[in-house]
Motif scaffolding. Structure first.
Motif, PDB file in Angstrom:
ATOM      1  N   HIS A 168     -24.158 -22.909  19.903  1.00  0.00           N
ATOM      2  CA  HIS A 168     -23.874 -23.297  20.873  1.00  0.00           C
ATOM      3  C   HIS A 168     -24.187 -24.893  20.885  1.00  0.00           C
ATOM      4  N   LEU A 169     -23.545 -25.702  21.186  1.00  0.00           N
ATOM      5  CA  LEU A 169     -23.909 -27.193  22.323  1.00  0.00           C
ATOM      6  C   LEU A 169     -24.974 -27.455  23.277  1.00  0.00           C
TER       7      LEU A 169
ATOM      8  N   ARG B 113     -11.969 -32.633   7.436  1.00  0.00           N
ATOM      9  CA  ARG B 113     -13.226 -32.106   7.876  1.00  0.00           C
ATOM     10  C   ARG B 113     -14.048 -32.850   8.898  1.00  0.00           C
ATOM     11  N   LEU B 114     -14.196 -32.220  10.189  1.00  0.00           N
ATOM     12  CA  LEU B 114     -14.435 -32.816  10.989  1.00  0.00           C
ATOM     13  C   LEU B 114     -16.002 -31.599  10.946  1.00  0.00           C
ATOM     14  N   ARG B 115     -17.121 -32.554  11.027  1.00  0.00           N
ATOM     15  CA  ARG B 115     -18.404 -31.576  11.148  1.00  0.00           C
ATOM     16  C   ARG B 115     -19.102 -32.382  12.018  1.00  0.00           C
ATOM     17  N   LEU B 116     -19.982 -31.564  13.241  1.00  0.00           N
ATOM     18  CA  LEU B 116     -20.866 -31.913  13.929  1.00  0.00           C
ATOM     19  C   LEU B 116     -21.874 -31.338  14.225  1.00  0.00           C
ATOM     20  N   THR B 117     -23.369 -31.941  13.769  1.00  0.00           N
ATOM     21  CA  THR B 117     -24.300 -31.127  13.971  1.00  0.00           C
ATOM     22  C   THR B 117     -25.440 -31.742  14.372  1.00  0.00           C
TER      23      THR B 117
END
Length: 108
Positions: free
Chosen positions: A9-10, A42-46
Motif C-alpha cells: 500500500h502506497l 531491480r527497482l525497489r521503493l519503500t
C-alpha cells in the motif's frame, strides 16, 4: 529481466515527492536501457518516515558507460531540491546502484 519491489500500500505522497520519484526512476531506468548492457535490473521503493528509491543493475558499471550525462545530474538535483539525498555508484558486485532518499514533509 526487471524486478519491481513496491509496498503493498502506497500512502498519498506530496505532489513534489511523487513527481520527483517518478522522474528519478524514469531517468535511472532509461540509463539502464541505454548504457548499462544489463541482463537484470531491480527497482525497489519503500515508504516509511522517508521515501527510498533504489535502482540496481548488473551491467557494465559507470566506468564502462562513458562520461556522466545530464541524467545523473538531474537525479542529484531533483533529490536536493526536496532536501533529499542521492547516491550513484557501483553496485555490490558489479553494475550501477542509484539510491535516493526523499523526506515526506515539506521543507520549512
Amino acid at each position: 529481466r526487471m524486478l519491481v519491489e513496491l509496498p503493498d500500500h502506497l500512502p498519498v505522497l506530496p505532489a513534489a515527492v511523487e513527481l520527483a520519484t517518478y522522474r528519478i526512476a524514469q531517468e535511472a531506468l532509461t540509463n539502464v536501457t541505454r548504457h548499462a548492457r544489463a541482463g537484470r535490473c531491480r527497482l525497489r521503493l519503500t515508504v516509511n518516515e522517508v521515501l527510498k528509491l533504489e535502482v540496481i543493475d548488473n551491467g557494465i558499471g559507470l566506468a564502462g558507460a562513458g562520461p556522466p550525462g545530464v541524467g545523473m545530474s538531474s537525479i542529484r538535483e531533483r533529490a536536493a531540491e526536496l532536501g533529499g539525498i542521492s547516491s550513484i555508484g557501483p553496485g555490490r558486485s558489479n553494475g550501477t546502484r542509484v539510491f535516493v532518499q526523499l523526506p515526506l514533509l515539506a521543507r520549512a
